[in-house]
Design a protein around this motif. Structure first.
Motif, PDB file in Angstrom:
ATOM      1  N   TYR A   5      51.482  -1.912  12.102  1.00 47.91           N
ATOM      2  CA  TYR A   5      51.923  -0.530  12.197  1.00 47.91           C
ATOM      3  C   TYR A   5      50.975   0.442  11.505  1.00 47.91           C
ATOM      4  CZ  TYR A   5      56.315  -2.523  13.794  1.00 47.91           C
ATOM      5  OH  TYR A   5      57.266  -3.211  14.495  1.00 47.91           O
ATOM      6  N   GLY A   6      50.020  -0.018  10.782  1.00 46.61           N
ATOM      7  CA  GLY A   6      49.117   0.859  10.052  1.00 46.61           C
ATOM      8  C   GLY A   6      48.127   1.539  10.966  1.00 46.61           C
ATOM      9  N   PRO A   7      47.444   2.623  10.475  1.00 46.61           N
ATOM     10  CA  PRO A   7      46.446   3.327  11.267  1.00 46.61           C
ATOM     11  C   PRO A   7      45.287   2.399  11.620  1.00 46.61           C
ATOM     12  CG  PRO A   7      47.102   4.625   9.361  1.00 46.61           C
ATOM     13  CD  PRO A   7      47.681   3.268   9.169  1.00 46.61           C
ATOM     14  N   HIS A   8      44.812   2.539  12.827  1.00 47.63           N
ATOM     15  CA  HIS A   8      43.730   1.661  13.279  1.00 47.63           C
ATOM     16  C   HIS A   8      42.372   2.181  12.849  1.00 47.63           C
ATOM     17  CE1 HIS A   8      46.529  -0.732  15.564  1.00 47.63           C
ATOM     18  NE2 HIS A   8      46.950   0.337  16.239  1.00 47.63           N
ATOM     19  N   GLN A   9      42.246   3.505  12.643  1.00 46.36           N
ATOM     20  CA  GLN A   9      40.978   4.089  12.241  1.00 46.36           C
ATOM     21  C   GLN A   9      41.037   4.476  10.772  1.00 46.36           C
ATOM     22  OE1 GLN A   9      40.665   7.185  15.414  1.00 46.36           O
ATOM     23  NE2 GLN A   9      38.542   6.513  15.547  1.00 46.36           N
ATOM     24  N   LEU A  10      39.919   4.295  10.100  1.00 37.88           N
ATOM     25  CA  LEU A  10      39.815   4.715   8.713  1.00 37.88           C
ATOM     26  C   LEU A  10      38.363   4.794   8.319  1.00 37.88           C
ATOM     27  CD1 LEU A  10      40.542   1.892   6.151  1.00 37.88           C
ATOM     28  CD2 LEU A  10      40.036   1.444   8.541  1.00 37.88           C
ATOM     29  N   ALA A  11      38.097   5.479   7.219  1.00 38.85           N
ATOM     30  CA  ALA A  11      36.780   5.492   6.593  1.00 38.85           C
ATOM     31  C   ALA A  11      36.947   4.824   5.252  1.00 38.85           C
ATOM     32  CB  ALA A  11      36.277   6.924   6.439  1.00 38.85           C
ATOM     33  N   GLN A  12      36.139   3.802   4.989  1.00 37.80           N
ATOM     34  CA  GLN A  12      36.323   3.082   3.732  1.00 37.80           C
ATOM     35  C   GLN A  12      34.993   2.599   3.177  1.00 37.80           C
ATOM     36  OE1 GLN A  12      38.651  -0.462   4.080  1.00 37.80           O
ATOM     37  NE2 GLN A  12      37.524  -1.266   5.843  1.00 37.80           N
ATOM     38  N   MET A  13      34.990   2.488   1.868  1.00 37.61           N
ATOM     39  CA  MET A  13      33.848   1.942   1.150  1.00 37.61           C
ATOM     40  C   MET A  13      34.388   1.327  -0.131  1.00 37.61           C
ATOM     41  SD  MET A  13      30.322   3.805  -0.117  1.00 37.61           S
ATOM     42  CE  MET A  13      31.124   4.663  -1.467  1.00 37.61           C
ATOM     43  N   THR A  14      33.908   0.112  -0.415  1.00 35.76           N
ATOM     44  CA  THR A  14      34.406  -0.603  -1.588  1.00 35.76           C
ATOM     45  C   THR A  14      33.811  -0.016  -2.862  1.00 35.76           C
ATOM     46  OG1 THR A  14      32.631  -2.226  -1.428  1.00 35.76           O
ATOM     47  CG2 THR A  14      34.698  -2.730  -0.283  1.00 35.76           C
ATOM     48  N   GLY A  15      34.490  -0.268  -3.978  1.00 35.73           N
ATOM     49  CA  GLY A  15      34.015   0.200  -5.266  1.00 35.73           C
ATOM     50  C   GLY A  15      34.847  -0.391  -6.373  1.00 35.73           C
ATOM     51  N   ASP A  16      34.457  -0.087  -7.609  1.00 35.31           N
ATOM     52  CA  ASP A  16      35.207  -0.579  -8.760  1.00 35.31           C
ATOM     53  C   ASP A  16      36.589   0.072  -8.836  1.00 35.31           C
ATOM     54  OD1 ASP A  16      32.969  -2.101  -9.558  1.00 35.31           O
ATOM     55  OD2 ASP A  16      32.101  -0.324 -10.512  1.00 35.31           O
ATOM     56  N   ILE A  62      30.024   2.813 -13.007  1.00 34.10           N
ATOM     57  CA  ILE A  62      31.306   2.635 -12.296  1.00 34.10           C
ATOM     58  C   ILE A  62      31.151   3.232 -10.905  1.00 34.10           C
ATOM     59  CG2 ILE A  62      33.752   3.276 -12.188  1.00 34.10           C
ATOM     60  CD1 ILE A  62      33.816   3.264 -15.201  1.00 34.10           C
ATOM     61  N   THR A  63      31.513   2.468  -9.916  1.00 25.94           N
ATOM     62  CA  THR A  63      31.405   2.922  -8.528  1.00 25.94           C
ATOM     63  C   THR A  63      32.782   3.248  -7.982  1.00 25.94           C
ATOM     64  OG1 THR A  63      29.467   1.513  -8.192  1.00 25.94           O
ATOM     65  CG2 THR A  63      30.609   2.314  -6.218  1.00 25.94           C
ATOM     66  N   LEU A  64      32.844   4.402  -7.395  1.00 33.90           N
ATOM     67  CA  LEU A  64      34.091   4.798  -6.751  1.00 33.90           C
ATOM     68  C   LEU A  64      34.063   4.406  -5.280  1.00 33.90           C
ATOM     69  CD1 LEU A  64      34.748   8.432  -8.137  1.00 33.90           C
ATOM     70  CD2 LEU A  64      35.727   6.274  -8.918  1.00 33.90           C
ATOM     71  N   GLY A  65      35.135   3.840  -4.800  1.00 33.27           N
ATOM     72  CA  GLY A  65      35.275   3.537  -3.381  1.00 33.27           C
ATOM     73  C   GLY A  65      36.370   4.395  -2.782  1.00 33.27           C
ATOM     74  N   TYR A  66      36.568   4.283  -1.507  1.00 33.82           N
ATOM     75  CA  TYR A  66      37.599   5.101  -0.872  1.00 33.82           C
ATOM     76  C   TYR A  66      38.140   4.412   0.366  1.00 33.82           C
ATOM     77  CZ  TYR A  66      33.465   6.464   1.873  1.00 33.82           C
ATOM     78  OH  TYR A  66      32.319   6.447   2.631  1.00 33.82           O
ATOM     79  N   ARG A  67      39.359   4.742   0.677  1.00 32.74           N
ATOM     80  CA  ARG A  67      40.014   4.368   1.928  1.00 32.74           C
ATOM     81  C   ARG A  67      40.691   5.639   2.452  1.00 32.74           C
ATOM     82  NH1 ARG A  67      44.181   0.166   1.610  1.00 32.74           N
ATOM     83  NH2 ARG A  67      43.673  -0.318   3.772  1.00 32.74           N
ATOM     84  N   ILE A  68      40.184   6.153   3.549  1.00 30.96           N
ATOM     85  CA  ILE A  68      40.637   7.442   4.075  1.00 30.96           C
ATOM     86  C   ILE A  68      41.252   7.221   5.454  1.00 30.96           C
ATOM     87  CG2 ILE A  68      39.954   9.791   4.672  1.00 30.96           C
ATOM     88  CD1 ILE A  68      37.578   9.468   2.776  1.00 30.96           C
ATOM     89  N   PHE A  69      42.476   7.744   5.625  1.00 33.83           N
ATOM     90  CA  PHE A  69      43.199   7.591   6.882  1.00 33.83           C
ATOM     91  C   PHE A  69      43.436   8.948   7.544  1.00 33.83           C
ATOM     92  CE2 PHE A  69      44.366   3.841   4.419  1.00 33.83           C
ATOM     93  CZ  PHE A  69      44.194   2.826   5.342  1.00 33.83           C
ATOM     94  N   ASP A  70      43.695   8.867   8.835  1.00 28.60           N
ATOM     95  CA  ASP A  70      44.023  10.050   9.635  1.00 28.60           C
ATOM     96  C   ASP A  70      45.542  10.198   9.688  1.00 28.60           C
ATOM     97  OD1 ASP A  70      44.197  12.110  11.426  1.00 28.60           O
ATOM     98  OD2 ASP A  70      43.550  10.943  13.175  1.00 28.60           O
ATOM     99  N   THR A  71      46.042  11.352   9.255  1.00 32.19           N
ATOM    100  CA  THR A  71      47.488  11.599   9.315  1.00 32.19           C
ATOM    101  C   THR A  71      47.924  12.145  10.672  1.00 32.19           C
ATOM    102  OG1 THR A  71      47.295  13.877   8.529  1.00 32.19           O
ATOM    103  CG2 THR A  71      47.498  12.161   6.856  1.00 32.19           C
ATOM    104  N   CYS A  72      46.968  12.586  11.468  1.00 33.02           N
ATOM    105  CA  CYS A  72      47.262  13.197  12.776  1.00 33.02           C
ATOM    106  C   CYS A  72      48.240  14.364  12.645  1.00 33.02           C
ATOM    107  CB  CYS A  72      47.820  12.161  13.751  1.00 33.02           C
ATOM    108  SG  CYS A  72      46.689  10.795  14.045  1.00 33.02           S
ATOM    109  N   ASN A  73      48.272  14.925  11.444  1.00 35.96           N
ATOM    110  CA  ASN A  73      49.118  16.095  11.175  1.00 35.96           C
ATOM    111  C   ASN A  73      50.599  15.807  11.372  1.00 35.96           C
ATOM    112  OD1 ASN A  73      48.957  18.763  10.191  1.00 35.96           O
ATOM    113  ND2 ASN A  73      49.384  19.588  12.220  1.00 35.96           N
ATOM    114  N   THR A  74      50.984  14.535  11.212  1.00 31.83           N
ATOM    115  CA  THR A  74      52.392  14.148  11.383  1.00 31.83           C
ATOM    116  C   THR A  74      52.834  13.292  10.215  1.00 31.83           C
ATOM    117  OG1 THR A  74      51.793  12.174  12.644  1.00 31.83           O
ATOM    118  CG2 THR A  74      52.223  14.185  13.894  1.00 31.83           C
ATOM    119  N   VAL A  75      54.131  13.313   9.959  1.00 32.16           N
ATOM    120  CA  VAL A  75      54.690  12.566   8.845  1.00 32.16           C
ATOM    121  C   VAL A  75      54.615  11.070   9.093  1.00 32.16           C
ATOM    122  CG1 VAL A  75      56.832  12.103   7.576  1.00 32.16           C
ATOM    123  CG2 VAL A  75      56.203  14.458   8.153  1.00 32.16           C
ATOM    124  N   SER A  76      54.874  10.655  10.307  1.00 31.41           N
ATOM    125  CA  SER A  76      54.913   9.210  10.598  1.00 31.41           C
ATOM    126  C   SER A  76      53.566   8.559  10.342  1.00 31.41           C
ATOM    127  CB  SER A  76      55.352   8.975  12.042  1.00 31.41           C
ATOM    128  OG  SER A  76      54.475   9.639  12.943  1.00 31.41           O
TER     129      SER A  76
END
Length: 943
Positions: A23-34, A94-108
């Motif tokens: 059920y999770g978003p199929h698209q994301l932007a991510q990069m690993t980090g500490d 220290i390296t920062l990583g991120y996981r970014i998702f698309d909300t599609c402007n909706t709550v669901s």
């Protein structure tokens, strides 16, 4: 116990896998980090409408309409993380990583992404390293940047708040999110709508609009915002004609009905609290109908939205006034945006779709290309992914006014600064129990939240960054105006002012009107009021069953004015002023009193002076001829006092002329009252004395002693003393004073407030009482010799006195202003002249022009005649019958009173032959013999 923990681990891993993969978003932007940061951005404007009949496993809804601005916001977060990772001072090693998702402007969609953050944190909290090798697992998300819409952030904040995971939104401005009891871990780098609603209300008030349409999105952003806006404009007497809700999911007929109501409304200003996707359907309908005479006031959610700021919409939205966030500056961000490429940014899955939407093509192996081949989308050519991004015009590269992008950039740096504070924390100076510090290697989300709440640092632009008690930041807005570019017809956001919530009231809003173009071309401020402006000199009048903003213009009443347009009330002129003819201002009232310079005052003063001069002349005559019989016979000492009192009466009238002062008001009535009482008491005493003397059969020494000169003066003094005491009591208890009467339009009458009308009544009443007694005695003594009391003239003078003062009473109470004083002056002069003329003019005439009558013989003849008239009257009483028989009376012996009367006298003979039938009087040296003939039918008088 060990086995149960292992089973729980597998269940959570299985559940999280289902949540994230199924059920999770199929698209994301991510990069690993500490340390991992989460991100929620609206890469798409919405989701495709699809009915779920549940005949099969539900599929995740598809996001539609790529949001170039949302993608730029995402890029700002990635750029900030790259800067921090490359910094040697901020979070070194220290390296920062991120996981970014698309909300599609909706709550669901936002909740799908949020579940992945929460699930990963729950796995980390179990500490299962002893059961498996978990070195390759994704670290826990210690903070989330996002989301954009307030409704989305509200749902996300409820979930993240359960686990105290800090959430910093860059665009959610709903004031409901300031409730820290409900949204414990929510923070933001955008001001709350509490301030934005105030700014929009101030803008409407600035342009003097009072009749507007309010449109709000049907979510947690629009409803609270417009509710606050309603409260603000209510305080400013601004009315909402239509109050509507809107959503991007409205049916066509709902949008058309809303457009109908707006088109039929007389309000020309439309205030919109909504996002771009929500307002776009209404804008399209307005464009279709070509409704171009409306002014839009945009909230920050769409004030610079690329979705609305399109050339094809400019005929409708040109001239829009937007409340935009204050723009920031990000060094190097422009170059970073231009370097984006699908092959280079493989960690960012949104880049491929961005590229395809920008160049209207498909990349190789694109899933959207397969959809096109299946006929579900339109055909597009292939592209290589190496096209020049700067060769196309796209909102993505609009880096001139970085607002939301800057907020996302600040949000990342705020988290990094909080981590830096944890990294550099000195034991004993920390924020946790016993002033301890958190371990950055074993740090948990709630510790980061604690550190963020105490954040205080200065960013690269020199701005102080800190969150207030509601986890909000300072409110500063830029006022923008939508212009049409002269070159290529696109929208240009022209900065025309600013709004700073943290400076003093009255200086918070600044707008340069010269920079504004209304409807894209006009410089004249549009009119959006329910009623036409009321001109100066009028006020707004209420119309029944209509809002307060709808009114009719009513002319100000006399004595009131309004000097500006749309006055709610007319201002009453000060007491010393009156309104002009058109009621736009006040002028000083004319001050009036019985002046020395006006003709009426001059005439009265001349009369008073004339009275003084005439009285002084009479006194001079009496002094000059003081030893003559007439002067002596009239009791010259009392005559002098009487003349002096008349001079005082005439003089007292002068005190009534001129501007009343306190001292003149306290002097004039007592002076008039005492003068008249002195005058009348002299007349009363003199008249009564002579009457008693003549009525006494044989004057004795007792009479002479009782009516001596000293006692006469004593009686005059006592009569006058009573009046003096009345005046003293009056002046002590209620002294008169100067009074300005403002009751008359355009004129201020300066008069005397008598203090006590009752006291004035006593003063005049006592004077009239003495005059009435004097009239009684004068009338009774009307037959005495004229040389003594002039009884007839005194009677006439008293009649004049009564007529004057009886007329005075109604005249006094029916007049006003200076005429009150004039009436009293006239009454004083009339009564004074009456007394002077009736009592003294006859004597002066005799003294000056008839000296032959001013002799002792004339006086004696008059006295003797009176005496014999009395004797004859007695004789007639005893001989009435004899006269009827004989018709005449002969001489009788001295012993018979009916026939002759003999008196002893030492005077000379006086023979009077006034006619054939006149009585005859002869004076001898020792005996006086009078022969009276009764042949005449009537009594004669002696001259």
């Amino acid at each position: 116990m060990r086995k149960m923990k292992l089973v729980l681990y597998y269940l959570i891993v299985l559940g999280s896998t289902v949540v994230i993969s199924t059920y999770g978003p199929h698209q994301l932007a991510q990069m690993t980090g500490d340390i991992l940061l989460g991100g929620l951005f609206p890469i798409h404007f919405g989701v495709a409408s699809k009915d779920q009949d549940l005949a099969a496993r539900p599929e995740s809804t598809q996001c539609v309409r790529f949001n170039f601005r949302g993608f730029r916001w995402l890029q700002a977060m990635i750029f900030a993380i790259d800067e921090i990772n490359n910094s040697s001072t901020l979070l070194p090693n220290i390296t920062l990583g991120y996981r970014i998702f698309d909300t599609c402007n909706t709550v669901s969609k936002a909740l799908e992404a949020t579940l992945s953050f929460v699930a990963q944190n729950k796995i980390d909290s179990l500490n299962l390293d002893e059961f498996c090798n978990c070195t390759d697992h994704i670290p826990a998300t210690i903070a989330v940047v996002g989301a954009a819409g307030s409704a989305v952030s509200t749902a996300v904040a409820n979930l993240l708040g359960l686990f105290y995971i800090p959430q910093i939104s860059y665009a959610s401005s709903s004031r409901l999110l300031s409730n820290k009891k409900q949204y414990k871990s929510f923070m933001r780098t955008i001001p709350t709508d509490e301030y934005q609603a105030t700014a929009m209300a101030d803008i409407i008030e600035y342009f003097e609009w009072n009749w507007v349409i309010a449109v709000a999105s049907d979510d947690d952003y629009g409803r609270p915002g417009i509710e606050k806006f309603e409260k603000e404009i209510e305080e400013r007497d601004i009315c909402i004609h239509l109050n509507e809700l809107i959503s991007q999911y409205f049916e066509d007929h709902e949008i058309q009905a809303l457009a109908d109501r707006i088109e039929n409304s007389t309000a020309k200003v439309i205030v919109v609290f909504a996002s771009g996707p929500d307002i776009e359907p209404l804008i399209k309908e307005m464009v279709r109908r070509n409704i171009t005479d409306r002014i839009w006031l945009a909230s920050e959610a769409w004030a610079s939205s690329s979705l609305i700021a399109k050339p094809e919409y400019l005929d409708v939205v040109a001239g829009t006034i937007g409340v935009a966030l204050k723009a920031g500056r990000i060094s190097g961000f422009r170059e970073f945006l231009q370097k984006v490429q699908p092959k280079r940014d493989s960690h960012n899955e949104f880049v491929r779709e961005f590229w395809e939407e920008t160049f209207n093509c498909y990349l190789e192996d694109s899933p959207r290309q397969r959809e096109s081949e299946n006929g579900s989308t339109s055909f597009r050519p292939l592209c290589t992914g190496e096209e020049d991004i700067t060769s196309v015009e796209t909102p993505y590269l609009d880096y001139t006014h970085l607002r939301i992008s800057y907020n996302a950039y600040v949000a990342v740096y705020s988290i990094a600064q909080a981590l830096q504070d944890i990294l550099t924390c000195t034991p004993g100076h920390g924020l946790f129990a016993n002033n301890s510090c958190a371990d950055i290697k074993k740090m948990e989300a709630w510790q980061v939240l604690k550190q963020l709440r105490h954040l205080n640092y200065t960013n690269s632009m020199g701005e102080k960054m800190q969150f207030d008690e509601n986890a909000d930041m300072a409110a500063n807005y830029t006022i923008i105006n939508w212009h049409r570019s002269a070159e290529h017809g696109s929208v240009v956001f022209e900065e025309v002012g600013y709004y700073n919530m943290h400076i003093k009231r009255g200086a918070k809003l600044f707008i340069d009107k010269t920079k504004i173009l209304w409807n894209g071309y006009s410089s004249e401020v549009p009119f959006s009021n329910c009623s036409e402006d009321c001109e100066p000199g009028t006020r707004k009048g209420i119309i029944d069953s209509m809002p307060t903003c709808c009114f009719e213009c009513t002319e100000c009443s006399d004595g009131e004015y309004s000097n500006h347009k749309d006055a709610s009330v007319c201002t009453k002129c000060p007491n010393n002023s009156w309104s002009n003819g058109n009621h736009t201002s006040c002028f000083l009232k004319e001050i009036e009193f019985l002046s020395w310079t006006e003709p009426f005052g001059i005439a009265l003063a001349i009369c008073a002076v004339l009275g003084v001069v005439l009285t002084a002349f009479v006194m001079g005559v009496f002094v000059r001829f003081c030893n003559t019989p007439i002067v002596k016979a009239t009791n010259r000492e009392l005559s002098y006092v009487l003349l002096f009192s008349l001079i005082c009466c005439f003089s007292s009238s002068l005190v009534f002329i001129g501007e009343p002062q306190d001292w003149t008001c306290r002097l004039r009535q007592p002076a008039f009252g005492i003068s008249f009482v002195l005058c009348i008491s002299c007349i009363l005493v003199k008249t009564n004395r002579v009457l008693l003397v003549f009525e006494a059969k044989i004057p004795t020494s007792l009479h002479r002693k009782w009516w001596g000169l000293n006692l006469q003066f004593l009686l005059v003094f006592l009569c006058t003393f009573v009046q003096v005491m009345i005046c003293v009591v009056w002046l002590y208890n209620a002294p008169p004073s100067s009074y300005r009467n403002h009751d008359i339009d355009e004129i201020i009458f300066i008069t005397c407030n008598e203090g006590s009308v009752m006291a004035l009544g006593f003063l005049i009443g006592y004077t009239c009482l003495l005059a009435a007694i004097c009239f009684f005695f004068a009338f009774k003594s009307r037959k005495l010799p004229e040389n003594f009391t002039e009884a007839k003239f005194i009677t006439f003078s008293m009649l004049i006195f009564f007529i004057v003062w009886i007329s005075f009473i109604p005249a006094y109470f029916s007049t006003y202003g200076k005429f009150v004083s004039a009436v009293e002056v006239i009454a004083i002069l009339a009564s004074s002249f009456g007394l002077l003329a009736c009592i003294f003019f006859n004597k002066v005439y005799i003294i000056l022009f008839k000296p032959s009558r001013n002799t002792i013989e004339e006086v004696r003849c008059s006295t003797a005649a009176h005496a014999f008239k009395v004797a004859a009257k007695a004789t007639l009483k005893h001989n009435t019958a004899a006269r009827k028989r004989s018709g005449s009376i002969g001489e009788s012996s001295a012993s018979t009173p009916s026939s002759s009367i003999s008196l002893k006298t030492n005077g000379n003979d006086c023979n009077s032959t006034s006619g054939r039938n006149k009585p005859r009087v002869s004076f001898g040296s020792g005996t006086v013999t009078l022969s009276l003939s009764f042949d005449e039918p009537r009594r004669s008088s002696l001259m």
